[in-house]
Design a protein around this motif. Structure first.
Motif, PDB file in Angstrom:
ATOM      1  N   LEU A   1       5.310  -5.436   8.459  1.00 44.55           N
ATOM      2  CA  LEU A   1       4.499  -5.885   7.569  1.00 44.55           C
ATOM      3  C   LEU A   1       3.696  -6.251   6.446  1.00 44.55           C
ATOM      4  O   LEU A   1       3.166  -6.992   5.995  1.00 44.55           O
ATOM      5  N   GLY A   2       4.903  -5.406   5.587  1.00 42.45           N
ATOM      6  CA  GLY A   2       3.961  -6.025   3.832  1.00 42.45           C
ATOM      7  C   GLY A   2       4.819  -6.897   3.748  1.00 42.45           C
ATOM      8  O   GLY A   2       5.146  -6.704   2.402  1.00 42.45           O
TER       9      GLY A   2
ATOM     10  N   ALA B   1      -1.907  -7.821   9.774  1.00 43.06           N
ATOM     11  CA  ALA B   1      -1.979  -6.701   8.891  1.00 43.06           C
ATOM     12  C   ALA B   1      -3.030  -6.566   7.515  1.00 43.06           C
ATOM     13  O   ALA B   1      -3.687  -4.831   7.635  1.00 43.06           O
ATOM     14  N   GLU B   2      -3.580  -7.729   7.868  1.00 35.30           N
ATOM     15  CA  GLU B   2      -4.646  -7.135   6.898  1.00 35.30           C
ATOM     16  C   GLU B   2      -6.164  -6.706   7.677  1.00 35.30           C
ATOM     17  O   GLU B   2      -7.257  -6.137   6.724  1.00 35.30           O
ATOM     18  N   MET B   3      -6.168  -7.199   8.413  1.00 35.97           N
ATOM     19  CA  MET B   3      -7.048  -6.158   9.499  1.00 35.97           C
ATOM     20  C   MET B   3      -6.829  -5.330   9.754  1.00 35.97           C
ATOM     21  O   MET B   3      -7.692  -4.456  10.125  1.00 35.97           O
ATOM     22  N   ILE B   4      -5.642  -4.621   9.854  1.00 33.09           N
ATOM     23  CA  ILE B   4      -5.255  -3.305   9.931  1.00 33.09           C
ATOM     24  C   ILE B   4      -5.820  -2.854   8.747  1.00 33.09           C
ATOM     25  O   ILE B   4      -7.019  -1.688   8.893  1.00 33.09           O
ATOM     26  N   TYR B   5      -5.824  -2.488   8.097  1.00 30.70           N
ATOM     27  CA  TYR B   5      -5.500  -2.366   6.341  1.00 30.70           C
ATOM     28  C   TYR B   5      -7.302  -1.940   6.176  1.00 30.70           C
ATOM     29  O   TYR B   5      -7.831  -1.693   5.731  1.00 30.70           O
TER      30      TYR B   5
ATOM     31  N   ASN C   1     -12.425   0.469   5.849  1.00 28.68           N
ATOM     32  CA  ASN C   1     -14.129   0.403   6.517  1.00 28.68           C
ATOM     33  C   ASN C   1     -14.147   1.623   6.515  1.00 28.68           C
ATOM     34  O   ASN C   1     -14.894   2.372   6.366  1.00 28.68           O
ATOM     35  N   PHE C   2     -12.989   2.202   7.390  1.00 32.46           N
ATOM     36  CA  PHE C   2     -13.333   3.547   8.263  1.00 32.46           C
ATOM     37  C   PHE C   2     -13.486   4.541   7.188  1.00 32.46           C
ATOM     38  O   PHE C   2     -14.487   5.167   7.117  1.00 32.46           O
ATOM     39  N   VAL C   3     -12.761   4.400   6.325  1.00 32.98           N
ATOM     40  CA  VAL C   3     -12.955   5.816   4.789  1.00 32.98           C
ATOM     41  C   VAL C   3     -14.081   5.972   3.874  1.00 32.98           C
ATOM     42  O   VAL C   3     -14.962   5.856   4.036  1.00 32.98           O
ATOM     43  N   ARG C   4     -14.958   4.677   3.357  1.00 31.53           N
ATOM     44  CA  ARG C   4     -15.828   4.077   3.113  1.00 31.53           C
ATOM     45  C   ARG C   4     -16.598   4.645   4.077  1.00 31.53           C
ATOM     46  O   ARG C   4     -17.441   4.453   3.203  1.00 31.53           O
ATOM     47  N   GLY C   5     -16.479   3.915   5.093  1.00 32.85           N
ATOM     48  CA  GLY C   5     -17.934   4.470   5.739  1.00 32.85           C
ATOM     49  C   GLY C   5     -18.137   5.393   6.054  1.00 32.85           C
ATOM     50  O   GLY C   5     -19.414   6.589   5.894  1.00 32.85           O
ATOM     51  N   ASN C   6     -17.445   6.637   6.147  1.00 30.90           N
ATOM     52  CA  ASN C   6     -17.342   7.944   5.902  1.00 30.90           C
ATOM     53  C   ASN C   6     -17.552   8.666   4.275  1.00 30.90           C
ATOM     54  O   ASN C   6     -18.242   9.874   4.641  1.00 30.90           O
ATOM     55  N   MET C   7     -16.725   8.266   3.684  1.00 33.93           N
ATOM     56  CA  MET C   7     -16.600   9.102   2.575  1.00 33.93           C
ATOM     57  C   MET C   7     -17.870   8.400   1.511  1.00 33.93           C
ATOM     58  O   MET C   7     -18.083   8.297   0.351  1.00 33.93           O
ATOM     59  N   GLY C   8     -18.004   6.575   1.478  1.00 36.21           N
ATOM     60  CA  GLY C   8     -17.843   6.267   0.063  1.00 36.21           C
ATOM     61  C   GLY C   8     -17.015   5.315  -0.541  1.00 36.21           C
ATOM     62  O   GLY C   8     -15.687   5.703  -0.350  1.00 36.21           O
TER      63      GLY C   8
ATOM     64  N   VAL D   1       3.803   4.712   3.200  1.00 37.83           N
ATOM     65  CA  VAL D   1       2.879   3.482   3.938  1.00 37.83           C
ATOM     66  C   VAL D   1       2.365   2.473   2.181  1.00 37.83           C
ATOM     67  O   VAL D   1       1.907   1.545   2.804  1.00 37.83           O
ATOM     68  N   LYS D   2       1.726   3.596   1.148  1.00 36.61           N
ATOM     69  CA  LYS D   2       1.348   2.511   0.432  1.00 36.61           C
ATOM     70  C   LYS D   2       1.838   2.241  -0.544  1.00 36.61           C
ATOM     71  O   LYS D   2       1.279   0.682  -0.630  1.00 36.61           O
ATOM     72  N   ILE D   3       3.724   2.472  -0.820  1.00 38.67           N
ATOM     73  CA  ILE D   3       4.034   0.943  -1.360  1.00 38.67           C
ATOM     74  C   ILE D   3       4.371  -0.214  -0.609  1.00 38.67           C
ATOM     75  O   ILE D   3       4.579  -1.176  -0.900  1.00 38.67           O
ATOM     76  N   PHE D   4       4.926   0.309   0.237  1.00 38.48           N
ATOM     77  CA  PHE D   4       5.203  -0.935   1.166  1.00 38.48           C
ATOM     78  C   PHE D   4       3.776  -2.082   1.981  1.00 38.48           C
ATOM     79  O   PHE D   4       4.632  -2.967   2.356  1.00 38.48           O
ATOM     80  N   PHE D   5       2.620  -1.068   2.304  1.00 30.47           N
ATOM     81  CA  PHE D   5       2.119  -1.593   3.694  1.00 30.47           C
ATOM     82  C   PHE D   5       0.022  -1.826   2.315  1.00 30.47           C
ATOM     83  O   PHE D   5       0.809  -2.949   2.096  1.00 30.47           O
TER      84      PHE D   5
END
Lengths: 292, 169
Positions: A46-47, A62-66, A71-78, B30-34
């Motif tokens: 994907l990368g 891939a961009e959608m997953i990212y 959004n998930f992490v920011r929504g829960n933690m800021g 995951v961090k480096i490659f994605f």
């Protein structure tokens, strides 16, 4: 008939390893490494080949997953906890692939408590780090005496049980799924042998059932009623299978397809939900520990 | 060799430690490659988009400036044209007035000249008439004088005189 449900299979045992003593390499570890390989391959695939303009469908995914992860992490933690994005993402994807790999009939690493406990301990270390960072080591230790000092043991227990409860929640759900799948499989095998003991006893039984089924199909179609039609199909298939069994090919027919229906809930739904819950708890606990 | 199984819930420190290590290795991969790669590409895309927007805005403001200059030029041209028209009109007006005045003056001149001519002619005619009349009187007088003795001749002479007068007048 006996059904035995075991833990992970021990693949290799090494005696007298320094420090550890006896080291057992279990299925959990082997499959965990397989899962790591799958995830790494996915990540690299994907990368790769990323473009700024005219992006491919793969890159869009891939961009959608990212984006959803961020959004998930920011929504829960800021936004100030962006550095936990990789951890949350890794736990999530590892959990989901580990849970779903059981669909291929492979031992799920998350059906071993040690896997979840490992994740839970990492989260626990982070929680403790943020608590100490937020209120200082004195404040952290003083927190155990609140609201009154008598609660000290309970506070210590509740602190220690955070990772344990997280691990056990995830583990219990996956294990129960595995257990239920095993039970359903065993039950179907038993039902299969009972059913085909009758159907396969005589060539004519199978033929009669198949013909009866065919008649029901025709009737159902003529009268445009669904029930006889469906019953007819089942009877016809069973009849044909009975004939095949009589001719010498024995196979647990009922275990084909049918276990997929409960597995839809226990493996797919349960697996995804548990991965999601684990990650949500991770983010929420860390956020809570860091204070508002 | 028998297949060995762990029991369902076992604490196996080796698995635990290995899984913690696995988690961190996986995290790095995951961090480096994605994640890092996707983040970089998304940032690049955002930058490119920002750049394009800035460029578009610059182009827009430039176009606006050009439009403004154009409008200003148009306005100036219009004012100039109006001015020209006004001047032309004014010139035409004054010119026509001048022409009319000239014409009127000329007409007056012609009129007065004609009047003078007429007066002169009249005078001339009167003078001529006077001369004629005096000639006539003289002639009549001469005739009268020549014929006085003869009364018969007098009437004859008067008739002739009238005849001659008729001829002359």
């Amino acid at each position: 008939m006996e059904v035995s449900i075991n833990g992970a299979r021990i693949l290799a045992t090494f005696e007298n390893v320094p420090i550890f003593g006896t080291v057992q390499i279990t299925q959990t570890l082997a499959v965990a490494w397989l899962v790591m390989l799958i995830i790494s391959a996915l990540c690299i695939w994907l990368g790769s080949n990323l473009k700024v303009t005219g992006i491919s469908r793969k890159q869009a995914v891939a961009e959608m997953i990212y984006t959803s992860l961020v959004n998930f992490v920011r929504g829960n933690m800021g936004p100030e906890f962006d550095r936990y994005i990789p951890l949350v993402g890794t736990i999530f994807v590892t959990s989901i692939i580990s849970n779903l790999i059981s669909l291929l009939g492979i031992w799920s690493p998350t059906a071993d408590l040690m896997t979840e406990l490992a994740w839970g301990l990492v989260v626990f270390v982070l929680i403790t780090y943020h608590k100490i960072k937020a209120s200082g080591i004195g404040g952290y230790l003083k927190g155990f005496l609140e609201p009154i000092f008598i609660l000290l043991p309970i506070n210590i227990m509740s602190e220690c049980f955070t990772p344990v409860s997280m691990a056990c929640r995830h583990f219990g759900n996956i294990l129960s799924g595995t257990v239920i799948s095993t039970l359903i499989y065993a039950a179907l095998t038993a039902a299969n042998s009972a059913l085909f003991h009758v159907l396969g006893s005589n060539l004519y039984v199978g033929i009669v059932v198949a013909i009866a089924g065919g008649a029901l199909i025709v009737l159902g179609r003529k009268r445009k009623k669904k029930l006889p039609f469906i019953v007819g199909i089942i009877a016809a298939v069973l009849g044909v299978l009975g004939v095949i069994t009589t001719l010498g090919a024995t196979f647990p027919w009922l275990t084909i397809g049918i276990p997929a229906i409960p597995s839809l809930y226990f493996d797919w739904f349960g697996g995804c939900i548990q991965a999601f819950i684990f990650c949500t708890l991770t983010t929420l606990f860390i956020k809570q520990a860091a204070g508002d | 060799m028998d297949t060995l199984y762990q029991s369902l819930v076992t604490v196996n420190p080796v698995t635990l430690i290995a899984q913690i290590c696995n988690l961190f290795i996986q995290l790095l991969i995951v961090k480096i490659f994605f994640l890092d790669k996707i983040k970089a590409i998304i940032d690049q895309r955002r930058e490119a988009a920002d750049k394009q927007i800035t460029e578009a805005e610059t182009a827009k403001s430039e176009a606006l400036a050009i439009k403004q200059t154009y409008e200003q030029n148009m306005q100036e041209a219009k004012a100039k044209a109006d001015d020209l028209l006004m001047t032309a009109q004014r010139t035409a007006n004054s010119r026509s007035e001048e022409i009319i005045a000239q014409a009127q003056q000329q007409a007056a001149q012609i009129k007065s000249k004609a009047a003078a001519d007429i007066a002169l002619e009249k005078k001339k005619a009167i003078n001529e008439a006077k001369n004629e009349i005096s000639d006539l009187a003289m002639a009549i007088a001469g005739k009268v004088v020549a014929r006085e003795l003869n009364a018969g001749d007098q009437a004859d002479m008067i008739d002739r005189f009238i005849d001659e007068l008729g001829d002359n007048v």
